[in-house]
Scaffold this active site. Structure first.
Site, PDB file in Angstrom:
ATOM      1  N   CYS A   1      77.019 -19.248  19.699  1.00 29.85           N
ATOM      2  CA  CYS A   1      76.510 -18.674  21.127  1.00 29.85           C
ATOM      3  C   CYS A   1      77.912 -18.726  22.133  1.00 29.85           C
ATOM      4  O   CYS A   1      79.111 -19.557  21.523  1.00 29.85           O
ATOM      5  CB  CYS A   1      76.653 -20.258  21.929  1.00 29.85           C
ATOM      6  N   HIS A   2      77.851 -18.185  23.154  1.00 33.10           N
ATOM      7  CA  HIS A   2      78.839 -17.603  23.998  1.00 33.10           C
ATOM      8  C   HIS A   2      79.687 -19.218  24.672  1.00 33.10           C
ATOM      9  O   HIS A   2      80.572 -19.171  25.282  1.00 33.10           O
ATOM     10  CB  HIS A   2      78.100 -16.830  25.521  1.00 33.10           C
ATOM     11  N   THR A   3      78.468 -20.202  24.428  1.00 33.38           N
ATOM     12  CA  THR A   3      79.552 -21.910  25.199  1.00 33.38           C
ATOM     13  C   THR A   3      80.558 -21.995  24.042  1.00 33.38           C
ATOM     14  O   THR A   3      81.907 -22.331  24.764  1.00 33.38           O
ATOM     15  CB  THR A   3      78.444 -22.561  25.657  1.00 33.38           C
TER      16      THR A   3
ATOM     17  N   HIS B   1      76.998 -25.952  18.442  1.00 30.88           N
ATOM     18  CA  HIS B   1      75.544 -26.380  18.514  1.00 30.88           C
ATOM     19  C   HIS B   1      74.424 -25.579  18.804  1.00 30.88           C
ATOM     20  O   HIS B   1      73.393 -26.017  18.547  1.00 30.88           O
ATOM     21  CB  HIS B   1      76.463 -26.748  19.665  1.00 30.88           C
ATOM     22  N   GLU B   2      74.474 -24.775  17.475  1.00 30.72           N
ATOM     23  CA  GLU B   2      72.917 -23.771  17.199  1.00 30.72           C
ATOM     24  C   GLU B   2      72.932 -23.882  15.688  1.00 30.72           C
ATOM     25  O   GLU B   2      73.641 -22.835  14.716  1.00 30.72           O
ATOM     26  CB  GLU B   2      73.439 -22.321  17.816  1.00 30.72           C
TER      27      GLU B   2
ATOM     28  N   CYS C   1      66.299 -39.399  24.572  1.00 35.49           N
ATOM     29  CA  CYS C   1      66.324 -41.142  23.763  1.00 35.49           C
ATOM     30  C   CYS C   1      64.552 -41.852  24.350  1.00 35.49           C
ATOM     31  O   CYS C   1      64.075 -42.744  23.309  1.00 35.49           O
ATOM     32  CB  CYS C   1      67.092 -42.068  24.325  1.00 35.49           C
TER      33      CYS C   1
ATOM     34  N   CYS D   1      65.583 -43.994  28.399  1.00 35.82           N
ATOM     35  CA  CYS D   1      66.384 -43.713  29.787  1.00 35.82           C
ATOM     36  C   CYS D   1      65.565 -42.842  31.139  1.00 35.82           C
ATOM     37  O   CYS D   1      64.987 -43.014  30.652  1.00 35.82           O
ATOM     38  CB  CYS D   1      68.282 -42.934  29.370  1.00 35.82           C
TER      39      CYS D   1
ATOM     40  N   CYS E   1      65.040 -39.792  30.983  1.00 37.33           N
ATOM     41  CA  CYS E   1      63.983 -39.407  30.047  1.00 37.33           C
ATOM     42  C   CYS E   1      62.451 -40.087  30.316  1.00 37.33           C
ATOM     43  O   CYS E   1      61.381 -39.282  29.891  1.00 37.33           O
ATOM     44  CB  CYS E   1      63.749 -40.004  28.065  1.00 37.33           C
TER      45      CYS E   1
ATOM     46  N   CYS F   1      69.338 -36.325  29.033  1.00 34.64           N
ATOM     47  CA  CYS F   1      69.092 -38.098  28.212  1.00 34.64           C
ATOM     48  C   CYS F   1      70.462 -38.438  29.138  1.00 34.64           C
ATOM     49  O   CYS F   1      71.668 -37.493  28.661  1.00 34.64           O
ATOM     50  CB  CYS F   1      68.182 -37.783  27.295  1.00 34.64           C
TER      51      CYS F   1
ATOM     52  N   ARG G   1      75.638 -39.477  26.796  1.00 34.00           N
ATOM     53  CA  ARG G   1      76.483 -38.193  27.588  1.00 34.00           C
ATOM     54  C   ARG G   1      77.602 -38.056  27.694  1.00 34.00           C
ATOM     55  O   ARG G   1      78.695 -37.442  27.454  1.00 34.00           O
ATOM     56  CB  ARG G   1      75.325 -37.315  28.710  1.00 34.00           C
TER      57      ARG G   1
ATOM     58  N   CYS H   1      69.925 -23.763  20.165  1.00 35.26           N
ATOM     59  CA  CYS H   1      70.238 -23.293  21.813  1.00 35.26           C
ATOM     60  C   CYS H   1      70.238 -21.645  22.370  1.00 35.26           C
ATOM     61  O   CYS H   1      69.040 -21.953  24.007  1.00 35.26           O
ATOM     62  CB  CYS H   1      72.231 -23.155  21.769  1.00 35.26           C
TER      63      CYS H   1
ATOM     64  N   ARG I   1      73.520 -12.816  17.897  1.00 35.88           N
ATOM     65  CA  ARG I   1      73.969 -13.845  17.693  1.00 35.88           C
ATOM     66  C   ARG I   1      74.720 -13.180  15.830  1.00 35.88           C
ATOM     67  O   ARG I   1      73.748 -12.973  15.522  1.00 35.88           O
ATOM     68  CB  ARG I   1      72.560 -14.689  17.321  1.00 35.88           C
TER      69      ARG I   1
HETATM   70  N1  LIG Z   1      72.719 -23.181  30.419  1.00 36.74           N
HETATM   71  C1  LIG Z   1      72.432 -23.345  29.212  1.00 36.74           C
HETATM   72  O1  LIG Z   1      71.292 -24.055  28.788  1.00 36.74           O
HETATM   73  C2  LIG Z   1      72.717 -22.959  28.536  1.00 36.74           C
HETATM   74  C3  LIG Z   1      73.893 -21.494  29.283  1.00 36.74           C
HETATM   75  N2  LIG Z   1      74.732 -20.420  28.181  1.00 36.74           N
HETATM   76  C4  LIG Z   1      75.295 -20.317  28.709  1.00 36.74           C
HETATM   77  O2  LIG Z   1      74.869 -18.466  29.330  1.00 36.74           O
HETATM   78  C5  LIG Z   1      75.660 -17.054  29.475  1.00 36.74           C
HETATM   79  C6  LIG Z   1      75.226 -16.522  27.925  1.00 36.74           C
HETATM   80  O3  LIG Z   1      74.805 -16.564  27.239  1.00 36.74           O
HETATM   81  P1  LIG Z   1      75.237 -15.632  25.678  1.00 36.74           P
HETATM   82  O4  LIG Z   1      73.466 -14.851  26.097  1.00 36.74           O
HETATM   83  O5  LIG Z   1      74.928 -16.810  24.679  1.00 36.74           O
HETATM   84  O6  LIG Z   1      76.219 -14.350  25.565  1.00 36.74           O
HETATM   85  P2  LIG Z   1      76.753 -13.060  25.896  1.00 36.74           P
HETATM   86  O7  LIG Z   1      77.954 -13.118  26.186  1.00 36.74           O
HETATM   87  O8  LIG Z   1      75.885 -12.856  24.817  1.00 36.74           O
HETATM   88  O9  LIG Z   1      75.597 -11.945  27.380  1.00 36.74           O
HETATM   89  C7  LIG Z   1      76.008 -12.314  28.309  1.00 36.74           C
HETATM   90  C8  LIG Z   1      75.786 -10.939  29.136  1.00 36.74           C
HETATM   91  O10 LIG Z   1      76.205 -10.672  29.706  1.00 36.74           O
HETATM   92  C9  LIG Z   1      76.659  -9.083  30.249  1.00 36.74           C
HETATM   93  N3  LIG Z   1      77.729  -9.698  31.324  1.00 36.74           N
HETATM   94  C10 LIG Z   1      78.763  -9.467  31.410  1.00 36.74           C
HETATM   95  N4  LIG Z   1      79.813  -9.294  32.615  1.00 36.74           N
HETATM   96  C11 LIG Z   1      78.760  -8.686  33.376  1.00 36.74           C
HETATM   97  C12 LIG Z   1      79.048  -8.257  35.025  1.00 36.74           C
HETATM   98  N5  LIG Z   1      79.742  -8.858  35.470  1.00 36.74           N
HETATM   99  N6  LIG Z   1      78.000  -7.504  35.145  1.00 36.74           N
HETATM  100  C13 LIG Z   1      76.890  -7.671  34.670  1.00 36.74           C
HETATM  101  N7  LIG Z   1      76.051  -8.236  32.922  1.00 36.74           N
HETATM  102  C14 LIG Z   1      77.952  -8.874  32.520  1.00 36.74           C
HETATM  103  C15 LIG Z   1      77.522  -8.601  29.032  1.00 36.74           C
HETATM  104  O11 LIG Z   1      77.850  -7.251  28.763  1.00 36.74           O
HETATM  105  C16 LIG Z   1      76.485  -9.364  28.052  1.00 36.74           C
HETATM  106  O12 LIG Z   1      75.227  -8.589  27.586  1.00 36.74           O
HETATM  107  C17 LIG Z   1      77.173 -18.158  28.460  1.00 36.74           C
HETATM  108  O13 LIG Z   1      77.433 -18.637  29.913  1.00 36.74           O
HETATM  109  C18 LIG Z   1      77.031 -19.881  28.025  1.00 36.74           C
HETATM  110  O14 LIG Z   1      77.475 -20.167  28.011  1.00 36.74           O
HETATM  111  C19 LIG Z   1      73.982 -20.281  27.115  1.00 36.74           C
HETATM  112  C20 LIG Z   1      73.053 -21.157  26.157  1.00 36.74           C
HETATM  113  C21 LIG Z   1      72.450 -22.242  26.764  1.00 36.74           C
HETATM  114  N1  LIG Z   2      81.640 -29.096  29.578  1.00 34.89           N
HETATM  115  C1  LIG Z   2      80.962 -28.109  30.272  1.00 34.89           C
HETATM  116  C2  LIG Z   2      79.019 -27.785  30.205  1.00 34.89           C
HETATM  117  C3  LIG Z   2      78.777 -26.878  30.729  1.00 34.89           C
HETATM  118  C4  LIG Z   2      77.398 -27.014  29.926  1.00 34.89           C
HETATM  119  O1  LIG Z   2      77.214 -26.128  31.285  1.00 34.89           O
HETATM  120  N2  LIG Z   2      76.647 -27.002  29.007  1.00 34.89           N
HETATM  121  C5  LIG Z   2      75.084 -26.587  29.586  1.00 34.89           C
HETATM  122  C6  LIG Z   2      75.317 -26.550  27.995  1.00 34.89           C
HETATM  123  S1  LIG Z   2      75.871 -24.304  27.537  1.00 34.89           S
HETATM  124  C7  LIG Z   2      74.786 -24.542  25.978  1.00 34.89           C
HETATM  125  O2  LIG Z   2      75.190 -23.236  25.539  1.00 34.89           O
HETATM  126  C8  LIG Z   2      73.983 -28.086  29.546  1.00 34.89           C
HETATM  127  O3  LIG Z   2      73.059 -28.137  28.885  1.00 34.89           O
HETATM  128  N3  LIG Z   2      75.013 -28.570  30.484  1.00 34.89           N
HETATM  129  C9  LIG Z   2      73.865 -30.035  30.224  1.00 34.89           C
HETATM  130  C10 LIG Z   2      75.521 -31.458  29.806  1.00 34.89           C
HETATM  131  O4  LIG Z   2      74.782 -32.040  29.985  1.00 34.89           O
HETATM  132  O5  LIG Z   2      76.285 -30.547  29.555  1.00 34.89           O
HETATM  133  C11 LIG Z   2      81.444 -27.696  31.731  1.00 34.89           C
HETATM  134  O6  LIG Z   2      81.607 -28.469  31.889  1.00 34.89           O
HETATM  135  O7  LIG Z   2      81.734 -26.414  31.467  1.00 34.89           O
HETATM  136 ZN   LIG Z   3      74.800 -22.682  23.534  1.00 34.34          ZN
HETATM  137 ZN   LIG Z   4      67.335 -40.647  26.763  1.00 33.37          ZN
END
Ligand SMILES: NC(=O)C1=CN([C@@H]2O[C@H](COP(=O)(O)OP(=O)(O)OC[C@H]3O[C@@H](n4cnc5c(N)ncnc54)[C@H](O)[C@@H]3O)[C@@H](O)[C@H]2O)C=CC1
Ligand SMILES: N[C@@H](CCC(=O)N[C@@H](CSC=O)C(=O)NCC(=O)O)C(=O)O
Ligand SMILES: [Zn+2]
Ligand SMILES: [Zn+2]
Length: 407
Positions: free
Chosen positions: A47-49, A69-70, A99, A102, A105, A113, A117, A177, A389
């Site tokens: 994943c990008h993360t 993590h995926e 869990c 907590c 949850c 959760c 953490r 993820c 992916r």
């Molecule tokens: N909040 C959450 O739970 C999660 C957050 N993430 C985050 O989500 C984001 C996306 O993840 P992925 O899809 O895996 O990444 P990815 O890198 O595959 O996709 C990002 C896309 O953004 C485009 N991009 C880059 N700069 C840009 C700009 N200035 N304007 C328009 N488009 C632009 C790229 O060309 C690419 O297509 C990452 O920051 C990742 O860390 C990922 C999973 C869970």
């Molecule tokens: N350690 C990072 C945390 C980044 C972040 O926000 N992670 C997401 C998941 S990204 C998955 O690909 C998230 O779920 N955050 C909630 C959490 O409890 O971590 C930072 O500090 O930037």
């Molecule tokens: Zn992820």
């Molecule tokens: Zn919990």
């Protein structure tokens, strides 16, 4: 040979330093302690993360560590007191724990959760605040409570979802993820209604899953914004043999995107372009990049009075968001989402069932397959923009326990 209760030595990709190639090492994986589960990882995607933490920009990033993590795998053994999974169960490790006890949850207000953490944020297991991984006696930090770039990992029992054993692990690993994050951002966090206008910034896996979720929710316009034109026209599977043979074309429109905008084609700020396209702004926007300037644009392209913007992307340490407070005073709403708001252990098995019933896509997000040994190539692919992916198979060539060396 029985491995339960013994240290397992296996292959894992260790990140020793930010931005330095990962090293495939023989890693010792200690048996699970109370409340822990040791899992044989059969498939893990990037994943990008993972790339974000590897880059050194994650304030919680610790080295040396085992990222990842995926993933999906099979329970090898469980520690004392673990009742919800047993050896042989098929599971998806969940970086967001559940869990069920907590205050988070029990609140009914969040999927976050609080139980473990604190430990996962500092790369250790909660029981003894130590790592279960070591290389030649040196401890290796855990990552996000999952560390799936390894043939075996140890996770907390609140961080594993037991899934249908008939589900193909090489596909459903993605439910750890990116795909749930995008779908859930639409269904759980924004709660997009039928007929809405939606803007998605960033068409990687997460952004495309947002598009898929928005289409399923009945959104009428789904505008995809990306600076990489390849994301619009023919999607990924670029130079892949499968495409050449079968003319398979996966385009963003197949995920639901109805219109495309490349900010590079416009002189005006991108938020103005979208406001002009949509008679005052979109109903919902999603930032799926991790860029704080785009987070601002995503908020400001929302319609006055009701537009909601969801931050999904993860921004680097030190980055902050800004806008004129007037944007919020005049009714726009700024939100964020973690794992799309899904409660992991309860809802990941439901997402697996949805995939098995062909209600959600997974296969279409997988553009590459490699082995764990090729992980550095997988990071290059992720950065190259041609990859959604990449699923890695941690080939189980030889697994032995430390005790075997003394037999
Ligand atoms: N909040 C959450 O739970 C999660 C957050 N993430 C985050 O989500 C984001 C996306 O993840 P992925 O899809 O895996 O990444 P990815 O890198 O595959 O996709 C990002 C896309 O953004 C485009 N991009 C880059 N700069 C840009 C700009 N200035 N304007 C328009 N488009 C632009 C790229 O060309 C690419 O297509 C990452 O920051 C990742 O860390 C990922 C999973 C869970
Ligand atoms: N350690 C990072 C945390 C980044 C972040 O926000 N992670 C997401 C998941 S990204 C998955 O690909 C998230 O779920 N955050 C909630 C959490 O409890 O971590 C930072 O500090 O930037
Ligand atoms: Zn992820
Ligand atoms: Zn919990």
């Amino acid at each position: 040979m029985a491995t339960q209760g013994k240290v397992i030595t296996c292959k894992a990709a260790v990140s020793y330093e930010p931005n330095k190639p990962l090293v495939i090492e023989d890693v010792e994986v200690a048996p699970p302690q109370a409340g822990e589960v040791r899992v044989q990882i059969l498939f893990t995607a990037l994943c990008h993360t993972d790339a974000y933490t590897w880059s050194g920009k994650d304030p919680e990033g610790l080295f040396p560590c085992i990222l990842g993590h995926e993933a999906a795998g099979i329970v090898e053994s469980v520690g004392e007191g673990v009742t919800e999974v047993k050896p042989g169960d098929h599971v998806i490790p969940c970086y967001q724990a559940e869990c069920k006890e907590c205050k988070f949850c029990k609140s009914g207000k969040t999927n976050l959760c609080g139980k473990i953490r604190g430990a996962t944020g500092v790369g250790v297991m909660m029981n003894d605040k130590k790592s279960r991984f070591s290389v030649r006696g040196t401890p290796i930090y855990h990552f996000m409570g999952t560390s799936t770039f390894s043939q075996y990992t140890v996770v907390h029992d609140v961080s594993v979802a037991k899934i249908d054993p008939k589900a193909p692990l090489e596909k459903v690993c993605l439910l750890g993820c990116g795909v749930p994050t995008g779908l859930g951002a639409v269904w759980n966090t924004a709660k997009v209604e039928a007929g809405s206008n939606v803007a998605i910034f960033g068409l990687g896996t997460v952004g495309l899953a947002v598009a898929e979720g928005a289409k399923a929710a009945g959104a009428s316009r789904i505008i995809g914004i990306d600076i990489d034109d390849r994301k619009f026209e023919r999607g990924m599977h670029h130079l892949c043999l499968k495409c050449i043979l079968y003319q398979l074309r996966i385009a963003a429109k197949d995920f639901g995107v109805t219109e495309f905008v490349n900010p590079k084609d416009h002189d005006k700020p991108i938020q103005q372009v979208l406001v002009d396209m949509t008679d005052g702004g979109v109903d919902y926007s999603f930032e799926c990049i991790g860029n704080v300037s785009i987070m601002r644009a995503a908020l400001e392209c929302c319609h006055k009075g009701w537009g909601t913007s969801v931050i999904v992307g993860v921004a680097a340490s030190g980055q902050e968001i800004a806008t004129r407070p007037f944007q919020l005073v005049t009714g726009r709403v700024w939100k964020g989402t973690a794992f799309g708001g899904f409660k992991s252990r309860s809802q990941v098995p439901q997402l697996v069932d949805k995939y098995m019933n062909k209600e959600i896509k997974i296969d279409e997000y997988i553009t590459h397959n490699l082995t764990l040994e090729e992980i550095n190539k997988a990071f290059d692919l992720l950065h190259g923009g041609d990859c959604l992916r990449c699923v890695l198979k941690p080939l189980v060539l030889a697994v032995w326990t430390v005790e075997d060396d003394f037999k």
